[in-house]
Motif scaffolding. Structure first.
Motif, PDB file in Angstrom:
ATOM      1  N   HIS A  47     -32.149 -28.515  11.809  1.00 12.66           N
ATOM      2  CA  HIS A  47     -31.474 -27.944  10.646  1.00 12.66           C
ATOM      3  C   HIS A  47     -30.041 -27.579  10.998  1.00 12.66           C
ATOM      4  O   HIS A  47     -29.776 -26.522  11.538  1.00 12.66           O
ATOM      5  N   SER A  48     -29.138 -28.436  10.636  1.00  4.92           N
ATOM      6  CA  SER A  48     -27.738 -28.097  10.829  1.00  4.92           C
ATOM      7  C   SER A  48     -27.342 -27.123   9.726  1.00  4.92           C
ATOM      8  O   SER A  48     -27.912 -27.142   8.630  1.00  4.92           O
ATOM      9  N   PRO A  49     -26.356 -26.276   9.963  1.00  2.00           N
ATOM     10  CA  PRO A  49     -25.915 -25.344   8.909  1.00  2.00           C
ATOM     11  C   PRO A  49     -25.475 -26.065   7.636  1.00  2.00           C
ATOM     12  O   PRO A  49     -25.708 -25.573   6.531  1.00  2.00           O
ATOM     13  N   GLU A  50     -24.869 -27.245   7.799  1.00  2.22           N
ATOM     14  CA  GLU A  50     -24.434 -27.998   6.620  1.00  2.22           C
ATOM     15  C   GLU A  50     -25.625 -28.453   5.794  1.00  2.22           C
ATOM     16  O   GLU A  50     -25.614 -28.401   4.564  1.00  2.22           O
ATOM     17  N   GLU A  51     -26.672 -28.928   6.468  1.00  2.00           N
ATOM     18  CA  GLU A  51     -27.875 -29.383   5.768  1.00  2.00           C
ATOM     19  C   GLU A  51     -28.514 -28.226   5.007  1.00  2.00           C
ATOM     20  O   GLU A  51     -28.922 -28.382   3.858  1.00  2.00           O
ATOM     21  N   ARG A  75     -27.026 -25.487   3.919  1.00  2.00           N
ATOM     22  CA  ARG A  75     -26.154 -25.130   2.790  1.00  2.00           C
ATOM     23  C   ARG A  75     -26.338 -26.105   1.635  1.00  2.00           C
ATOM     24  O   ARG A  75     -26.392 -25.702   0.475  1.00  2.00           O
ATOM     25  N   ASP A  76     -26.421 -27.403   1.952  1.00  3.67           N
ATOM     26  CA  ASP A  76     -26.643 -28.407   0.906  1.00  3.67           C
ATOM     27  C   ASP A  76     -27.985 -28.184   0.214  1.00  3.67           C
ATOM     28  O   ASP A  76     -28.077 -28.253  -1.012  1.00  3.67           O
ATOM     29  N   GLU A  81     -27.703 -25.142  -1.998  1.00  3.37           N
ATOM     30  CA  GLU A  81     -26.893 -25.422  -3.185  1.00  3.37           C
ATOM     31  C   GLU A  81     -27.681 -26.226  -4.222  1.00  3.37           C
ATOM     32  O   GLU A  81     -27.673 -25.915  -5.409  1.00  3.37           O
TER      33      GLU A  81
END
Length: 176
Positions: free
Chosen positions: A47-51, A53-54, A57
């Motif tokens: 789990h990357s932070p970007e994933e 967040r997406d 969202e």
């Protein structure tokens, strides 16, 4: 069953205790801590932070569009759960580990209100209980197409044609 037990975990704990020269409880605690550390590392890898967040969202967009009729308390609880995305024990990014007490503290609601809000959210299809203190955030109807596809792909879904026909006839007679 033997006096010491026969399951694999107990054997691992005993082996760890013998190897480290510690008591059974200390070895069990060490193994448990190592497992927790491994799970956190695995979560960080998957789990990357970007994933996250997406995922958050997208879930919040679905909640605002499809969850308009939900009570405000339920929406607040679901939002608080989205802030904890990726904390579940499974690799699923929509997994959330959270107790009612933790959720009550995060939302400012009473524990009873949080519990009822979670029941409402589950009844409407916004979460699924995945285990003790663990939930999976879902969107109502998101898996319908997949399950209908698999239902259509069944080679021979009817095992007993006579019983099936009788049930169809009863259904037709029961519905106006």
């Amino acid at each position: 069953m033997t006096k010491k037990g026969s399951n694999a975990r107990k054997a691992r704990v005993r082996a760890q205790a013998d190897k480290a020269g510690t008591t059974y409880r200390q070895a069990a605690r060490t193994l448990s801590n190592e497992r927790v550390a491994w799970m956190e590392t695995a979560r960080a890898i998957f789990h990357s932070p970007e994933e996250l967040r997406d995922t958050q969202e997208i879930y919040l967009i679905d909640l605002s569009e499809k969850g308009a009729r939900l009570p405000e308390l339920v929406k607040v609880c679901l939002y608080a759960l989205t802030l904890r995305l990726g904390t579940g024990t499974l690799i699923d990014p929509r997994g959330v580990t959270c107790t009612v007490t933790e959720l009550a503290a995060a939302t400012g609601l009473s524990a009873a209100a949080v519990e009822n809000a979670l029941y409402v959210a589950e009844a409407h299809g916004w979460i699924r209980e995945a285990g003790n203190k663990e939930y999976r955030l879902t969107v109502p109807g998101e898996d319908i197409d997949m399950y209908e596809y698999w239902l259509q792909k069944q080679k021979e879904p009817v095992r007993d044609a006579a019983v099936y026909q009788r049930m169809r006839d009863q259904l037709a007679a029961a519905t106006p």
